[in-house]
Enzyme design. Structure first.
Site, PDB file in Angstrom:
ATOM      1  N   HIS A  19      16.499   4.227   6.166  1.00 64.77           N
ATOM      2  CA  HIS A  19      16.666   3.237   5.104  1.00 64.77           C
ATOM      3  C   HIS A  19      17.503   3.897   4.008  1.00 64.77           C
ATOM      4  CE1 HIS A  19      12.454   4.930   4.901  1.00 64.77           C
ATOM      5  NE2 HIS A  19      12.873   5.321   3.717  1.00 64.77           N
ATOM      6  N   HIS A  62      10.480  -1.166   4.642  1.00 64.71           N
ATOM      7  CA  HIS A  62      10.358   0.227   5.095  1.00 64.71           C
ATOM      8  C   HIS A  62       8.996   0.839   4.796  1.00 64.71           C
ATOM      9  CE1 HIS A  62      10.476   1.356   0.950  1.00 64.71           C
ATOM     10  NE2 HIS A  62      10.843   2.605   1.150  1.00 64.71           N
ATOM     11  N   LYS A 105       1.610  16.326   3.185  1.00 63.73           N
ATOM     12  CA  LYS A 105       2.378  15.653   2.145  1.00 63.73           C
ATOM     13  C   LYS A 105       3.362  16.615   1.515  1.00 63.73           C
ATOM     14  CE  LYS A 105       2.146  12.116   0.503  1.00 63.73           C
ATOM     15  NZ  LYS A 105       2.894  10.855   0.797  1.00 63.73           N
ATOM     16  N   GLY A 116       5.208  -0.362  -0.102  1.00 66.13           N
ATOM     17  CA  GLY A 116       5.766  -0.621  -1.430  1.00 66.13           C
ATOM     18  C   GLY A 116       4.797  -0.268  -2.538  1.00 66.13           C
ATOM     19  N   SER A 119       0.121   4.772   3.634  1.00 63.52           N
ATOM     20  CA  SER A 119       0.083   5.917   2.730  1.00 63.52           C
ATOM     21  C   SER A 119      -1.196   6.710   2.928  1.00 63.52           C
ATOM     22  CB  SER A 119       0.180   5.448   1.277  1.00 63.52           C
ATOM     23  OG  SER A 119       0.060   6.548   0.396  1.00 63.52           O
TER      24      SER A 119
END
Length: 464
Positions: free
Chosen positions: A316, A387, A463, A390, A363
């Protein structure tokens, strides 16, 4: 699909369209994303509509989750419509292993954290400079395969555009971008970038899931990273250049963050060449990370059991020259990915009977989804899907609401092994900071942009 007509505000050349559920409208209207989308409709050369995906939220100039196409040769190209992390994207690998116990997951996640550098500014084990870097900038992932023996020719068949955007020119890239990015290939970065070990938790389309090898309980790895400091600097350089260029071309926009120039202009062509170089950097970065992930699995499980097959790698934050409805267009996708259907010649031959794989990650504590693109998307959304879930909360707000230490304990209690060197960055990326990914995916599915195939549940996360 909700539409804001051109009568809404003076200067709109096309409508603004948003794909969203009724329940999702309040969150959509909580920031300036819709205003930004309306601003996008004023760009010279824009066709059809400025479109907002269901994960849309406020960004730099363009909203994140925004799609806009301009008619070539003289429609504009805008760095704000691509973003700072050029060709940030996702790569999904699948194994033949099923439902590992927690001790195995802890071993894998620990090895991944040690093997893939993460964090802002971190450099990697590979350093490419001079002509070696130029070759990667202009040739993308195929250079890593053919010149350095990293990955295979088969991998290239399952990367969007074969892992290289034509039109890249290394000479269009500043020395500062080279300095920032030259040693960052093979690194994860920070923010919402991650390595996630998952298992197939639910199957929605058995036939397609079988084709992709995504069987119930099967272990997968999702890589999310982009062009690091290199792409950020390319965007920074050309936002300034475009701002100056607008005066020369008599372009007026309602927000200077929409700085742009005609695609055919010297400024437009030079930015496109630099953007393609940054996109090739992003493809190469994920390819190197994927190589390291495979090495970790081979060392842990052995050559045969530890094999990871690449399902797809899709970016993206790019602008691509495409044909839609017989028109040659520059399609900006910011926080949006391609979602091409079975009839497209621009997807791997092996997927032309089912459509292109589309990935919508969650997430950390939430699920990720694999979908397939549809031919309807070509007519509805310029062949585009969202993608991710959000953001619905800023990073600063997330840190006020959640502490990293508490979140770490919560995730571990749910059986998710988490590795992040900073509790502060962990809090910034808390699941509560994002929209409900299930709802977002349902909008994509119900709108016919892409069809759900499987849901992936996280069991281990590294992460950035």
């Amino acid at each position: 699909m909700y539409e804001i007509p051109t009568a809404y505000r003076e200067g709109m050349r096309v409508p603004a369209r948003v794909f969203q559920s009724l329940e999702g409208l309040p969150a959509l209207l909580s920031d300036h994303a819709v205003d930004q989308l309306v601003n996008v409709t004023t760009l010279p050369g824009i066709v059809d509509a400025a479109m907002g995906m269901p994960d849309m939220h406020e960004g730099y100039g363009f909203p994140v989750g925004g799609v806009a196409a301009t008619l070539l040769p003289d429609g504009v190209i805008s760095p704000g419509g691509i973003g700072f992390d050029i060709n940030c994207g996702v790569r999904l690998l699948v194994s033949s292993l099923e439902r590992p116990d927690k001790s195995v997951v802890e071993t894998i996640v620990g090895e991944l954290q040690r093997s893939v550098p993460s964090g802002a500014g971190r450099s990697g084990k590979w350093s490419f400079a001079g002509k070696k870097l130029d070759k990667i900038l202009e040739g993308g992932a195929p250079v890593l395969v053919r010149d350095h023996g990293i990955g295979s020719e088969e991998d290239l068949n399952f990367i969007e555009s074969g892992g290289v955007l034509e039109g890249a020119d290394a000479s269009a890239v500043s020395d500062r971008a080279r300095q920032r990015g030259g040693d960052q290939l093979g690194t994860l970065g920070s923010g919402n970038h991650f390595l996630e070990v998952q298992i197939v938790d639910e199957v929605f389309d058995e036939a397609v899931a079988q084709r992709l090898g995504l069987l119930p309980g099967r272990m997968t790895v999702l890589v999310h990273s982009g062009s690091r400091g290199f792409g950020h600097q390319v965007c920074t350089d050309y936002v300034r250049a475009m701002d100056a260029a607008m005066r020369r071309y008599g372009i007026h926009v309602p927000d200077r963050q929409l700085a742009c120039a005609p695609f055919s202009s010297p400024e437009g062509q030079r930015y496109f060449a630099a953007m393609c170089a940054a996109a090739n950097f992003g493809f190469s970065n994920r390819h190197l990370i994927g190589h390291v992930v495979r090495d970790v699995f081979r060392r842990t499980f052995g050559e045969k059991q530890g094999h990871l097959r690449l399902i797809y790698d899709v970016g993206h934050n790019t602008a691509k020259v495409e044909k839609h409805n017989g028109q040659k267009l520059c399609v900006h996708r910011k926080g949006a990915t391609r979602a091409f259907g079975p009839s497209s010649r621009d997807i791997p031959a092996g997927y032309r009977d089912i459509g292109q794989p589309v990935f919508i990650p969650g997430s950390m504590g939430t699920s990720s989804f694999v979908l397939i693109g549809t031919d309807k998307a070509n007519a509805t959304s310029m062949g585009s899907a969202c993608h991710g879930a959000g953001r619905q909360m800023s990073r600063a707000a997330a840190k006020k609401k959640v502490t990293g230490a508490e979140l770490r304990k919560e995730l571990e209690a749910r059986g998710i092994v988490i590795r992040c060197s900073s509790n502060q960055e962990l809090a910034e990326e808390a699941p509560a900071a994002y929209k409900d990914v299930d709802r977002v995916v349902d909008v994509v599915h119900e709108a016919g942009i892409a069809r759900k195939v499987v849901r992936l549940r996280p069991i281990g996360v590294v992460k950035g």
